[in-house]
Design an enzyme around this catalytic site. Structure first.
Site, mmCIF file in Angstrom:
data_model
loop_
_atom_site.group_PDB
_atom_site.id
_atom_site.type_symbol
_atom_site.label_atom_id
_atom_site.label_comp_id
_atom_site.label_asym_id
_atom_site.label_seq_id
_atom_site.Cartn_x
_atom_site.Cartn_y
_atom_site.Cartn_z
ATOM 1 N N ASP A 1 0.785 -1.251 0.000
ATOM 2 C CA ASP A 1 0.000 0.000 0.000
ATOM 3 C C ASP A 1 0.815 1.299 0.000
ATOM 4 O O ASP A 1 0.451 2.257 0.701
ATOM 5 C CB ASP A 1 -0.967 0.019 1.196
ATOM 6 C CG ASP A 1 -1.970 -1.118 1.152
ATOM 7 O OD1 ASP A 1 -1.940 -1.920 0.204
ATOM 8 O OD2 ASP A 1 -2.795 -1.204 2.078
ATOM 9 N N LYS B 1 -6.619 -4.844 -3.210
ATOM 10 C CA LYS B 1 -7.277 -5.503 -2.076
ATOM 11 C C LYS B 1 -8.326 -4.574 -1.460
ATOM 12 O O LYS B 1 -8.066 -3.390 -1.242
ATOM 13 C CB LYS B 1 -6.230 -5.920 -1.035
ATOM 14 C CG LYS B 1 -5.425 -4.778 -0.430
ATOM 15 C CD LYS B 1 -4.301 -5.348 0.407
ATOM 16 C CE LYS B 1 -3.542 -4.297 1.185
ATOM 17 N NZ LYS B 1 -4.294 -3.546 2.168
ATOM 18 N N CYS C 1 -2.207 -2.508 7.744
ATOM 19 C CA CYS C 1 -2.171 -3.436 6.600
ATOM 20 C C CYS C 1 -0.954 -4.351 6.608
ATOM 21 O O CYS C 1 -1.041 -5.502 6.160
ATOM 22 C CB CYS C 1 -2.297 -2.652 5.304
ATOM 23 S SG CYS C 1 -3.955 -1.951 5.129
HETATM 24 C C1 C5J Z 1 -3.192 0.672 5.450
HETATM 25 C C2 C5J Z 1 -4.967 1.892 6.526
HETATM 26 N N1 C5J Z 1 -2.656 0.479 4.277
HETATM 27 N N2 C5J Z 1 -4.223 2.253 7.567
HETATM 28 N N3 C5J Z 1 -4.433 1.233 5.472
HETATM 29 O O1 C5J Z 1 -2.589 0.417 6.473
HETATM 30 O O2 C5J Z 1 -6.147 2.178 6.494
#
Ligand code: C5J
Length: 226
Positions: free
Chosen positions: A23, A128, A161
């Site tokens: 991400d 995802k 994540c």
């Molecule tokens: C991730 C989030 N990528 N913190 N998303 O950690 O919402």
């Protein structure tokens, strides 16, 4: 290749390993993105860009498999659970117009990966809808088809994540090595604790290392292509 790590050394086999970058998206990392709009200090995440770039470069040069993930939803939001939409009681939520297009919607500029770490052709990108990269995706199938059993995990955010993905991977039988300085959180204390939770109890979810333990080994392993 033995990598110094907590709770003990990790035996990395590049032929059975993938670098999984979680991400690293513009809306989470860039100044003027959704993360900053919510009041978060994006510098906490941006400090991971250079370490990730160095690792990605070395990993590619060593010929290793690279997989990227992005958190987001279909433009019609059909895969967005109502609970995720309303959580936080914010006036601006997933699917609404944000500073870089519709928030966490696939195809929007803010949803894409930052240019510094942009995927190359042939590197799978896993879209995802959840926090974990295995939930409602074809990641497990892709890894199994390639004979991959080891994941070197980096990205953001450490406690959300990254942690969720490592836990999912652990339950599916993968050995995860998390690179501490290639992961980041808006909350430094959550970052530290997220890493501690992975390596606790003899490596209950996996291993944690640092870039300076991994990079020299990787660079030594296979000479860079000329
Ligand atoms: C991730 C989030 N990528 N913190 N998303 O950690 O919402």
């Amino acid at each position: 290749m033995l990598i110094e790590a907590a709770p003990y050394e990790y035996t990395l086999d590049l032929d059975k390993a993938a670098l999984l970058i979680i991400d690293m998206q513009r809306d989470f990392l860039e100044s003027g993105g959704f993360g900053e709009m919510l009041g978060n200090d994006v510098s906490q995440l941006r400090r991971t860009i250079e370490p990730n770039r160095a690792l990605l470069t070395a990993w590619r040069q060593a010929g290793g498999t690279v997989i990227h993930t992005r958190e987001g939803h279909r433009p019609d939001l059909a895969d967005l659970p109502p609970a995720k939409k309303v959580r936080g009681r914010s006036t601006t939520t997933i699917g609404d117009p944000g500073p870089m297009g519709r928030i966490l919607v696939r195809g929007e500029p803010g949803h894409d990966i930052i240019p510094e770490l942009y995927p190359r052709d042939g590197e799978p990108v896993i879209d995802k809808p959840g926090k974990g990269a295995f939930f409602a995706t074809d990641l497990h199938a892709i890894l199994q088809n390639r004979g991959i059993t080891q994941l070197v995990v980096t990205g953001v955010t450490t406690e959300v994540c990254v942690n969720t993905t490592v836990r999912e991977a652990n339950d599916r039988g993968y050995d995860c090595l998390v690179v501490a300085d290639c992961c980041g959180s808006y909350f430094p204390e959550f970052h530290a604790m997220g890493l501690r939770m992975i390596a606790a109890q003899g490596g209950i979810f996996g291993w944690v290392t640092a870039l300076d333990k991994l990079l020299p080994q990787l660079t030594m392993m296979r000479p860079a292509a000329t």
